[in-house]
Scaffold this active site. Structure first.
Site, PDB file in Angstrom:
ATOM      1  N   SER A 134     -16.904   8.024 -53.317  1.00 34.71           N
ATOM      2  CA  SER A 134     -17.220   9.451 -53.255  1.00 34.71           C
ATOM      3  C   SER A 134     -17.248  10.040 -54.653  1.00 34.71           C
ATOM      4  CB  SER A 134     -16.172  10.181 -52.409  1.00 34.71           C
ATOM      5  OG  SER A 134     -16.334  11.582 -52.494  1.00 34.71           O
TER       6      SER A 134
ATOM      7  N   TYR B 158      -7.463  12.224 -50.344  1.00 31.64           N
ATOM      8  CA  TYR B 158      -8.816  11.678 -50.256  1.00 31.64           C
ATOM      9  C   TYR B 158      -9.379  11.374 -51.643  1.00 31.64           C
ATOM     10  CZ  TYR B 158     -13.777  11.274 -49.176  1.00 31.64           C
ATOM     11  OH  TYR B 158     -15.070  10.819 -49.085  1.00 31.64           O
TER      12      TYR B 158
END
Length: 276
Positions: free
Chosen positions: A163, A177
């Site tokens: 990501s 995350y």
């Protein structure tokens, strides 16, 4: 310059692929791309029904094949079950796509301890666990790909879905995350450096905004005007991420190893539109 077959340069026909979290979102986008290009694709999902419905949908598309295997990647026993199921059917695994993941957003003061356990286990720890357990199948695929002297021309591939939040500091509070994805990026480079000697590459696709269940909240609350944040003025499409995965898995991407492909339309490198 050596001659080559341009038509087969991006081919993945006949390859055996595993996509974790393949029943929806980015995983489904990638699985669809492989099936539509002739690969045999195993998809895993925590929910058997979702997995089976996606497999039915993809098998109707062809020409490849999709096989569903229900597995909760949080559970070590389910990781073993997944690998054993594939090993009982296949002699080699050409492409492993580590996509299954979780996110958690909360304020710094109230961010729960169990969120770290959940997110780091699934997004980082289990990537290593599954890859480790798939090594015999990946090594078999590397040998199957053939060598020119000591060089691997068609290595086995590990594609890890990272990501942009593992590259830049996110503008929202997803501490576990973003940390897990930064860790995954480094783990992927480490695996590429170690396993490349055995004919197994490891690369990251660092995704920007793609519509999925995981990103639904951000689309509704934070990403209302992509034209102000992304130079290409749009979010990612299935063709974007599937195409990138197909490149990395094909002969065209055989020399890419320990790399991070940032797939965000320029979001992490943007020049403020207000200053143009």
């Amino acid at each position: 310059m050596s001659s080559f077959d341009v038509q087969n340069l991006f081919s993945v026909s006949g390859k055996v692929v595993l996509v974790t979290g393949g029943s929806r979102g980015i995983g489904k986008m990638i699985a669809t791309g492989f099936v539509k290009n002739g690969a045999k694709v195993y998809i895993s999902s925590r929910t058997a029904k979702d997995c089976e419905e996606t497999a039915k949908e993809l098998n109707a598309l062809g020409p490849g094949k999709c096989i569903p295997i229900a597995a909760d990647m949080q559970k070590l026993s389910d990781v073993d079950k997944l690998v054993n199921a594939i090993s009982s059917q296949e002699k080699a695994l050409h492409v492993l796509v580590n996509n299954a993941g979780a996110a958690w957003g909360d304020k710094f003061d109230t961010y729960p301890d169990h969120a770290w356990t959940k997110v780091l286990t699934l997004n980082l720890h289990r990537v290593f666990t599954l890859t480790q357990k798939c090594l015999p199948l990946l090594r078999a695929a590397a040998k199957e790909g053939g060598k020119q002297g000591e060089a691997y021309l068609d290595p086995a591939r590990i594609i890890n879905i990272g990501s942009v939040e593992g590259i830049t500091v996110p503008d929202h509070e997803t501490y576990a995350y973003s940390a897990s994805k930064a860790g995954l990026h480094h783990l992927s480079r480490t695996m590429g450096g170690r396993l490349g000697w055995e004919g197994i590459t490891s690369n990251i696709i660092a995704c920007g905004p793609f519509p999925s269940k995981m990103t639904a909240w951000s689309f509704e609350n934070e990403w209302d005007d992509m034209s102000e944040k992304i130079p290409l003025t749009r979010v990612g499409t299935p063709e974007d991420v599937a195409g990138t995965a197909l490149f990395l898995a094909s002969r065209a991407g055989a020399y890419v190893n320990a790399a991070t492909v940032t797939l965000d339309g320029g979001m992490t490198s943007t020049f403020p539109r207000s200053r143009l």
